[in-house]
Design a protein around this motif. Structure first.
Motif, mmCIF file in Angstrom:
data_model
loop_
_atom_site.group_PDB
_atom_site.id
_atom_site.type_symbol
_atom_site.label_atom_id
_atom_site.label_comp_id
_atom_site.label_asym_id
_atom_site.label_seq_id
_atom_site.Cartn_x
_atom_site.Cartn_y
_atom_site.Cartn_z
ATOM 1 N N GLU A 271 40.141 49.017 38.618
ATOM 2 C CA GLU A 271 40.044 47.963 39.361
ATOM 3 C C GLU A 271 38.102 47.715 39.277
ATOM 4 N N ASN A 272 37.185 48.380 39.586
ATOM 5 C CA ASN A 272 36.335 48.137 39.732
ATOM 6 C C ASN A 272 35.084 47.936 38.543
ATOM 7 N N SER A 273 35.894 48.007 36.901
ATOM 8 C CA SER A 273 35.522 47.852 36.118
ATOM 9 C C SER A 273 35.453 46.747 35.334
ATOM 10 N N SER A 274 34.890 45.730 34.424
ATOM 11 C CA SER A 274 35.314 44.618 33.624
ATOM 12 C C SER A 274 36.614 45.049 32.297
ATOM 13 N N ILE A 275 36.285 43.842 31.931
ATOM 14 C CA ILE A 275 37.649 43.935 30.797
ATOM 15 C C ILE A 275 36.648 44.331 29.030
ATOM 16 N N LYS A 276 35.270 44.732 29.503
ATOM 17 C CA LYS A 276 34.329 45.751 28.673
ATOM 18 C C LYS A 276 34.374 46.716 29.277
ATOM 19 N N ALA A 277 34.553 47.322 29.840
ATOM 20 C CA ALA A 277 34.723 48.553 29.889
ATOM 21 C C ALA A 277 33.611 48.889 30.675
ATOM 22 N N ASP A 278 33.186 47.732 32.098
ATOM 23 C CA ASP A 278 31.283 48.405 32.166
ATOM 24 C C ASP A 278 31.974 48.151 33.985
ATOM 25 N N MET A 279 31.291 49.558 34.221
ATOM 26 C CA MET A 279 31.524 49.616 35.801
ATOM 27 C C MET A 279 30.073 50.253 36.655
ATOM 28 N N THR A 280 29.588 48.315 37.085
ATOM 29 C CA THR A 280 27.888 48.636 37.189
ATOM 30 C C THR A 280 28.161 48.614 38.968
ATOM 31 N N SER A 281 28.543 49.952 39.151
ATOM 32 C CA SER A 281 27.628 50.012 41.069
ATOM 33 C C SER A 281 26.768 50.662 40.936
ATOM 34 N N ASP A 282 26.270 51.137 42.432
ATOM 35 C CA ASP A 282 25.232 51.917 42.373
ATOM 36 C C ASP A 282 25.723 53.154 43.060
ATOM 37 N N ASN A 283 26.920 53.118 43.620
ATOM 38 C CA ASN A 283 27.696 54.386 44.288
ATOM 39 C C ASN A 283 28.620 54.537 43.947
ATOM 40 N N CYS A 284 29.356 55.412 44.177
ATOM 41 C CA CYS A 284 31.299 56.069 43.914
ATOM 42 C C CYS A 284 30.978 56.779 45.224
ATOM 43 N N ILE A 285 32.524 56.524 46.045
ATOM 44 C CA ILE A 285 32.593 56.907 46.805
ATOM 45 C C ILE A 285 33.477 57.547 46.943
ATOM 46 N N CYS B 17 42.912 46.730 30.096
ATOM 47 C CA CYS B 17 43.218 45.963 29.726
ATOM 48 C C CYS B 17 44.724 45.442 30.544
ATOM 49 N N VAL B 18 45.530 46.177 29.297
ATOM 50 C CA VAL B 18 46.892 46.872 29.690
ATOM 51 C C VAL B 18 46.750 47.101 31.761
ATOM 52 N N VAL B 19 45.834 48.188 32.158
ATOM 53 C CA VAL B 19 46.873 48.725 33.215
ATOM 54 C C VAL B 19 46.320 47.263 34.476
ATOM 55 N N LYS B 20 45.071 46.496 34.059
ATOM 56 C CA LYS B 20 45.159 45.914 35.219
ATOM 57 C C LYS B 20 45.845 44.924 35.094
ATOM 58 N N SER B 21 46.508 44.288 33.324
ATOM 59 C CA SER B 21 47.274 43.611 33.795
ATOM 60 C C SER B 21 48.879 44.324 34.460
ATOM 61 N N LEU B 22 49.176 45.209 33.598
ATOM 62 C CA LEU B 22 49.985 46.233 35.187
ATOM 63 C C LEU B 22 49.943 46.099 36.148
ATOM 64 N N SER B 23 48.669 46.123 37.009
ATOM 65 C CA SER B 23 48.093 46.011 38.113
ATOM 66 C C SER B 23 49.175 44.696 38.890
ATOM 67 N N TRP B 24 48.138 43.970 37.809
ATOM 68 C CA TRP B 24 48.573 42.171 37.891
ATOM 69 C C TRP B 24 50.115 42.123 38.431
ATOM 70 N N ALA B 25 50.741 42.918 37.431
ATOM 71 C CA ALA B 25 51.988 42.108 37.443
ATOM 72 C C ALA B 25 53.038 43.273 38.463
ATOM 73 N N ILE B 26 52.640 44.344 39.057
ATOM 74 C CA ILE B 26 53.462 45.331 40.158
ATOM 75 C C ILE B 26 52.657 44.038 41.803
ATOM 76 N N LYS B 27 51.209 43.272 41.843
ATOM 77 C CA LYS B 27 51.082 43.110 42.783
ATOM 78 C C LYS B 27 51.988 41.662 42.670
ATOM 79 N N ALA B 28 51.996 41.579 41.975
ATOM 80 C CA ALA B 28 53.111 39.347 41.604
ATOM 81 C C ALA B 28 54.169 40.185 42.288
ATOM 82 N N LEU B 29 54.860 40.849 41.562
ATOM 83 C CA LEU B 29 56.346 41.526 41.951
ATOM 84 C C LEU B 29 56.439 42.283 43.415
#
Ligand SMILES: [Zn+2]
Length: 460
Positions: free
Chosen positions: A102-116, A12-24
């Protein structure tokens, strides 16, 4: 339970921070969120990546990591897979961590088939402390940023010590460029039970312009026994068919190809040991991109992706900024291609040389991420441009060195326009290009980042 809560809070902290960085709009911001996340939850990357359903694939090597990983991601998407991919070349642990968040939900789920993940050679070791890859592809090892990572054999050893850390139930698949002796010798000391080495390489390279093979800076590479390799064929740099009197030679390949190199695109005829045969069209210039494509094809075959999806994925690949990307800027075609070492740069210069309608804009910086030493400019084959008889704009902190290099390469100094300010130099170079021409922009890494900023400002 508490651990899981900490992960959720971190995300949650990092996602909000990333949004703030993008916004700024404070630049790309790919490092800071990852750094903070790793401070708050040191095992966050490990926690997220472990949720991957299928293969975790990592790409490493000196040149072509970003393009190879991008091509592979495009193929996997064509196959309908949900993937996590550090597409912006943020290839150290902080960048990979930010990508996972970036690819995970705020519930700390990262449901992906593959990582590259493309991973810097020097960070592979640290990365494999946190997750286990199933497939590692190594593109090539060239002299690059020696001040940071030391000699080439040391880089090969770093990759080996990273591999030694991995533990998966199935043997790790190591996809290696057979044409590069430094790469093909990696993992020789591991047993077949731990490591499944899969080699790819070219059998023949056919250039639209047949004089190409003559021009390439040579690097003398020694075998493990200490003697220099002798070559039956050289494709570029130290890549080709090599052998040593001690018996070491280019290994047999499981995936092999013929490349037909055009000016701005190429195609490769791929064959495999199990008798598959297919053509792949690559909408990127140069032999170096054919190698990237063949590396991606091999990794995709190992992940059991159909030939149809491999062909489509590579053909439809949209490039990353600065990696052979063609842009329309103010109605003109602009191709931006990062240059960072002599052999990679020489391959790019071949494309420029073959394009009568191409004009040049070269930007050389010497910041830390570029490597402080620009003496490599003298090892790149700028002599390929000896007959270039048009204005060329040169910029960056080392513009003067670049101009001098071009003079020695035989370019007429009255055609060389030197301007240290990158933005005004770019606009001048673009202004010199006619509607039926193209501008080739060749920046070093930090120069590329500056160009990206100008792009964000709509090239103003
Ligand atoms: Zn030997």
């Amino acid at each position: 339970m508490i651990k899981n809560l900490l992960h959720k809070i971190t995300i949650c902290v990092v996602k909000s921070l990333s949004w703030a960085i993008k916004a700024l709009k404070t630049g790309s911001g790919t490092n800071l969120p990852g750094k903070i996340a790793r401070k708050l939850s040191p095992d966050i990357l490990s926690f997220l990546v472990k949720q991957t359903k299928k293969e975790i694939i990592t790409i490493t090597g000196t040149n072509g990591k970003t393009t190879t990983a991008g091509l592979l991601a495009s193929v996997f998407r064509e196959d309908g897979r949900k993937i996590v991919h550090n597409s912006r070349g943020a290839n150290m642990l902080t960048g990979i961590t930010a990508t996972a968040i970036e690819n995970s939900s705020i519930k700390a789920d990262m449901t992906s088939d593959n990582c590259i993940f493309e991973i810097d050679e020097a960070y592979l070791n640290l990365a494999f402390n946190e997750f286990n890859p199933h497939i590692i592809a190594v593109t090539n090892l060239f002299r690059d940023q020696l001040d940071r990572y030391g000699e080439l054999n040391a880089t090969a050893k770093k990759i080996e010590s990273a591999i030694a850390k991995t533990s998966v139930i199935e043997p790790l698949k190591l996809i290696l460029n057979a044409d590069d002796p430094l790469v093909s010798m990696i993992g020789n000391n591991f047993s077949d039970a731990d490591l499944n080495k899969i080699f790819y390489g070219f059998e023949e390279i056919i250039h639209q312009n047949s004089e190409e093979k003559i021009y390439s800076p040579q690097e003398s590479i020694n075998c493990k026994c200490g003697k220099p390799f002798s070559y039956l064929k050289i494709f570029y740099g130290h890549l080709g068919y090599y052998e040593c009197s001690c018996g070491v030679k280019r290994p047999a390949t499981k995936v092999f190809a013929k490349a037909y190199i055009g000016v701005n695109s190429s195609n490769i005829l791929v064959k495999t040991l199990d008798n598959q045969e297919f053509t792949v069209n690559i909408n990127l210039p140069g032999l170096y991109n054919c190698y990237n494509a063949l590396s991606a094809v091999t990794a995709a075959l190992e992940a059991e992706i159909s030939i149809k999806n491999i062909q489509k994925g590579i053909e439809n690949y949209a490039t990353t900024f600065g990696r052979s990307e063609t842009l329309k800027i103010k109605g003109k075609d602009v191709i931006i291609q990062l240059i960072k070492n002599p052999i990679g740069a020489t391959e790019v210069l071949k494309t420029v040389k073959n394009d009568d309608k191409g004009k040049l804009f070269i930007v050389i910086n010497d910041n830390y991420a570029d490597g402080r030493d620009v003496s490599w400019l003298w090892d790149a084959n700028f002599e390929l441009l000896a007959n270039y008889n048009k204005p060329a704009v040169i910029s960056g902190t080392r513009a003067a060195d670049m101009a001098l290099r071009l003079k020695y390469a035989g370019l007429d100094s009255k055609n060389l326009i030197v301007s240290e300010n990158i933005k005004s130099a770019f606009l001048e170079a673009l202004g010199n290009v006619n509607a039926d021409e193209k501008l080739y922009v060749l920046p070093t890494y930090t120069a590329l980042l500056e160009l990206e900023k100008i792009k964000k400002n709509n090239w103003q």
